[in-house]
Design a protein around this motif. Structure first.
Motif, mmCIF file in Angstrom:
data_model
loop_
_atom_site.group_PDB
_atom_site.id
_atom_site.type_symbol
_atom_site.label_atom_id
_atom_site.label_comp_id
_atom_site.label_asym_id
_atom_site.label_seq_id
_atom_site.Cartn_x
_atom_site.Cartn_y
_atom_site.Cartn_z
ATOM 1 N N ASP A 1 0.825 -1.201 0.000
ATOM 2 C CA ASP A 1 0.000 0.000 0.000
ATOM 3 C C ASP A 1 0.865 1.259 0.000
ATOM 4 O O ASP A 1 0.589 2.226 -0.718
ATOM 5 N N ILE A 2 1.921 1.251 0.806
ATOM 6 C CA ILE A 2 2.813 2.409 0.885
ATOM 7 C C ILE A 2 3.472 2.661 -0.465
ATOM 8 O O ILE A 2 3.501 3.787 -0.962
ATOM 9 N N VAL A 3 4.006 1.615 -1.094
ATOM 10 C CA VAL A 3 4.669 1.777 -2.392
ATOM 11 C C VAL A 3 3.675 2.283 -3.433
ATOM 12 O O VAL A 3 3.999 3.151 -4.250
ATOM 13 N N GLU A 4 2.454 1.780 -3.403
ATOM 14 C CA GLU A 4 1.448 2.224 -4.366
ATOM 15 C C GLU A 4 1.078 3.688 -4.156
ATOM 16 O O GLU A 4 0.893 4.429 -5.122
ATOM 17 N N VAL A 5 0.985 4.135 -2.902
ATOM 18 C CA VAL A 5 0.701 5.550 -2.634
ATOM 19 C C VAL A 5 1.849 6.409 -3.152
ATOM 20 O O VAL A 5 1.628 7.436 -3.806
ATOM 21 N N VAL A 6 3.085 5.993 -2.894
ATOM 22 C CA VAL A 6 4.244 6.750 -3.377
ATOM 23 C C VAL A 6 4.252 6.771 -4.904
ATOM 24 O O VAL A 6 4.524 7.800 -5.526
ATOM 25 N N ALA A 7 3.920 5.630 -5.523
ATOM 26 C CA ALA A 7 3.903 5.553 -6.987
ATOM 27 C C ALA A 7 2.840 6.475 -7.579
ATOM 28 O O ALA A 7 3.045 7.051 -8.647
ATOM 29 N N GLY B 1 15.749 -0.973 -1.285
ATOM 30 C CA GLY B 1 15.814 -0.585 -2.688
ATOM 31 C C GLY B 1 14.483 -0.346 -3.374
ATOM 32 O O GLY B 1 14.448 -0.134 -4.586
ATOM 33 N N TRP B 2 13.383 -0.361 -2.652
ATOM 34 C CA TRP B 2 12.070 -0.132 -3.251
ATOM 35 C C TRP B 2 11.784 1.359 -3.423
ATOM 36 O O TRP B 2 11.079 1.753 -4.345
ATOM 37 N N LEU B 3 12.292 2.180 -2.495
ATOM 38 C CA LEU B 3 12.060 3.628 -2.527
ATOM 39 C C LEU B 3 13.387 4.358 -2.413
ATOM 40 O O LEU B 3 14.404 3.776 -2.033
ATOM 41 N N ASP B 4 13.359 5.665 -2.746
ATOM 42 C CA ASP B 4 14.501 6.551 -2.554
ATOM 43 C C ASP B 4 14.103 7.641 -1.562
ATOM 44 O O ASP B 4 12.918 8.006 -1.458
ATOM 45 N N GLU B 5 15.113 8.166 -0.874
ATOM 46 C CA GLU B 5 14.915 9.301 0.039
ATOM 47 C C GLU B 5 16.057 10.279 -0.226
ATOM 48 O O GLU B 5 17.034 10.325 0.507
ATOM 49 N N ASP B 6 15.939 11.048 -1.318
ATOM 50 C CA ASP B 6 17.008 11.997 -1.675
ATOM 51 C C ASP B 6 17.080 13.147 -0.689
ATOM 52 O O ASP B 6 18.148 13.614 -0.334
ATOM 53 N N LEU C 1 9.663 6.763 -5.513
ATOM 54 C CA LEU C 1 10.013 5.429 -6.005
ATOM 55 C C LEU C 1 11.490 5.409 -6.333
ATOM 56 O O LEU C 1 12.051 6.416 -6.775
ATOM 57 N N ALA C 2 12.108 4.272 -6.122
ATOM 58 C CA ALA C 2 13.518 4.140 -6.456
ATOM 59 C C ALA C 2 13.676 4.314 -7.956
ATOM 60 O O ALA C 2 12.868 3.816 -8.744
ATOM 61 N N ARG C 3 14.704 5.032 -8.357
ATOM 62 C CA ARG C 3 14.911 5.287 -9.778
ATOM 63 C C ARG C 3 15.055 3.991 -10.564
ATOM 64 O O ARG C 3 14.632 3.892 -11.687
ATOM 65 N N ARG C 4 15.633 2.989 -9.948
ATOM 66 C CA ARG C 4 15.796 1.709 -10.629
ATOM 67 C C ARG C 4 14.732 0.716 -10.196
ATOM 68 O O ARG C 4 14.677 -0.389 -10.659
ATOM 69 N N GLY C 5 13.853 1.159 -9.282
ATOM 70 C CA GLY C 5 12.921 0.246 -8.645
ATOM 71 C C GLY C 5 11.598 0.073 -9.345
ATOM 72 O O GLY C 5 11.443 0.416 -10.509
#
Length: 176
Positions: free
Chosen positions: A107-113, A151-156, A163-167
């Motif tokens: 759910d978290i990854v989908e919200v970020v996406a 590696g699923w998300l980035d925190e610049d 989302l991770a640039r490569r993820g």
């Protein structure tokens, strides 16, 4: 002046009360000790079970079991530790999809996406159906950090997650 027999009776009564008090304390301590032993036993069993599950998962991963293109085998679905006391967030690999994550992480990854830009934990919490309390925000922040580590998300920028640039989901075809 008090007679010697009366003094002895008074001291005997005081000693009897003290013995009864100590007996009550000993009974209470025995009950607390038994509860502590039960808690310890449960924790030992839990630790052993978790170690066994993690060892089995590591062995399965070492044997080359991968979830490819979002199609998990029946064994993968039943052995995934979603909600069973072990939260397993696998490191992102090219062949993994968001569906392999435990529900709350997915759910978290989908919200970020779905977000147009970087998001903060406090923005994610209500979108995944949790109350915006400090505890829930901090718990979500911990999950976000775990997703970054794996590696699923980035925190610049601190506290800003993307989302991770490569993820997953960069092409959006892999996020559902």
């Amino acid at each position: 002046m008090v007679s010697l027999p009366e003094e002895l009776q008074a001291r005997e009564a005081a000693a009897r009360r003290r013995v009864e008090e100590l007996q009550a304390e000993a009974t209470e301590l025995a009950l607390r000790l038994e509860k502590a032993r039960e808690d310890l036993s449960r924790l030992e069993i839990t630790r052993e079970t978790v170690a066994q599950v993690l060892a089995e998962l590591s062995a399965a991963e070492a044997a080359g079991r991968d979830v490819v293109a979002g199609k998990a085998t029946e064994q993968d679905k039943t052995s995934a530790p979603h909600g069973s006391g072990v939260t397993m967030v696998p490191p992102w690999r090219e062949s993994l999809v968001v569906a392999v994550l435990p529900d709350v992480y997915r759910d978290i990854v989908e919200v970020v996406a779905d977000a147009p830009g970087p998001v903060q934990a406090k923005q994610i919490v209500p979108r995944i159906g949790l109350p915006a309390t400090t505890g829930k925000i901090e718990g979500t922040r911990g999950k976000l950090k775990r997703l970054v580590e794996r590696g699923w998300l980035d925190e610049d920028t601190p506290g800003q997650f993307t989302l991770a640039r490569r993820g997953p989901g960069r092409d959006r075809s892999n996020s559902r």
